[in-house]
Design a protein around this motif. Structure first.
Motif, mmCIF file in Angstrom:
data_model
loop_
_atom_site.group_PDB
_atom_site.id
_atom_site.type_symbol
_atom_site.label_atom_id
_atom_site.label_comp_id
_atom_site.label_asym_id
_atom_site.label_seq_id
_atom_site.Cartn_x
_atom_site.Cartn_y
_atom_site.Cartn_z
ATOM 1 N N GLY A 28 1.109 -1.572 0.152
ATOM 2 C CA GLY A 28 -0.092 -0.123 -0.395
ATOM 3 C C GLY A 28 1.063 1.339 0.274
ATOM 4 N N ALA A 29 1.916 1.475 0.936
ATOM 5 C CA ALA A 29 2.658 2.623 1.002
ATOM 6 C C ALA A 29 3.856 2.645 -0.421
ATOM 7 N N ILE A 30 4.277 1.508 -1.015
ATOM 8 C CA ILE A 30 5.254 1.835 -2.615
ATOM 9 C C ILE A 30 4.050 2.545 -3.014
ATOM 10 N N LEU A 31 3.091 1.838 -3.506
ATOM 11 C CA LEU A 31 1.996 2.118 -4.549
ATOM 12 C C LEU A 31 1.669 3.481 -4.528
ATOM 13 N N PHE A 32 1.664 4.113 -3.632
ATOM 14 C CA PHE A 32 1.106 4.872 -2.471
ATOM 15 C C PHE A 32 2.199 5.871 -3.444
ATOM 16 N N TRP A 33 3.559 5.610 -3.150
ATOM 17 C CA TRP A 33 3.913 6.428 -3.256
ATOM 18 C C TRP A 33 5.228 6.479 -5.194
#
Length: 212
Positions: A28-33
């Motif tokens: 989730g964090a990776i896709l957000f950034w």
């Protein structure tokens, strides 16, 4: 023995419930950034380059900037994963405690504001040290040790707050367990050296603190 703590933690980290949590938080964090940087990468890279104007020689500045922007972007992902783990790991920790230590009951739910405060203060300290010490990161070996220590700051206080506040009511016991929190945070931060495995670092620190 601390080796037993590491062994138990490694076994837990690959259990289905932990992997499910990690995949949700980490990716989730990776896709957000990735989404953010797909729009603002040029601006972000320019900002990083502007911070490096003190470096002599244009060729050296451009070389370091080429490395610095991806490294800082990677660090933002690490910070985001650490924050999300601190905020949402309570249920997972309770389930792991029930599995390994049926007698260990959750005594209280750490306050959301406490978790946010602990995480934000650690993030601020981490960010300041990161900016100040960033030039040292390119020094072979020494730079990696410094970076590991800086990364560990991001995990130490939130781990003690979130896990300790959940299971430990005795202040002297918490103080005793806190003694190894630096070591735990640094061991967990080793995951940050391997892309994608960095998503394991914050929850691994919490699981180690639970077991030690």
């Amino acid at each position: 023995m601390f080796t037993n703590t590491i062994k138990k933690s490694l076994q837990d980290i690959f259990s289905p419930m932990v992997l499910t949590f990690i995949l949700k938080i980490g990716f989730g964090a990776i896709l957000f950034w990735i989404f953010i940087f797909s729009f603002f990468w040029d601006d972000f890279s320019t900002f990083v380059t502007s911070y490096l104007t003190w470096i002599p020689f244009d060729w050296l500045q451009s070389t370091i900037a080429y490395i610095a922007a991806p490294l800082l972007a990677y660090t933002l992902i690490i910070v985001t994963i650490a924050i999300l783990t601190s905020l949402f790991s309570e249920k997972l920790l309770i389930n792991l405690a029930k599995k390994h230590y049926p007698e260990k009951k959750a005594i209280a739910s750490p306050s959301i504001m406490g978790s946010i405060s602990s995480t934000l203060s650690s993030t601020i300290i981490f960010s300041l040290l990161y900016l100040i010490l960033f030039p040292t990161f390119i020094i072979p070996v020494i730079g990696q040790v410094i970076m590991l220590y800086v990364w560990s700051i991001l995990l130490k206080a939130p781990t003690v707050h979130d896990v300790g506040g959940l299971f430990i009511i005795n202040k002297s016991e918490l103080k005793e367990k806190r003694k190894k929190s630096n070591l735990i945070a640094m061991i967990a931060s080793l995951f940050n050296y391997i892309p994608f495995l960095n998503i394991f670092a914050p929850i691994f620190a919490q699981i180690m603190f639970l077991h030690h």
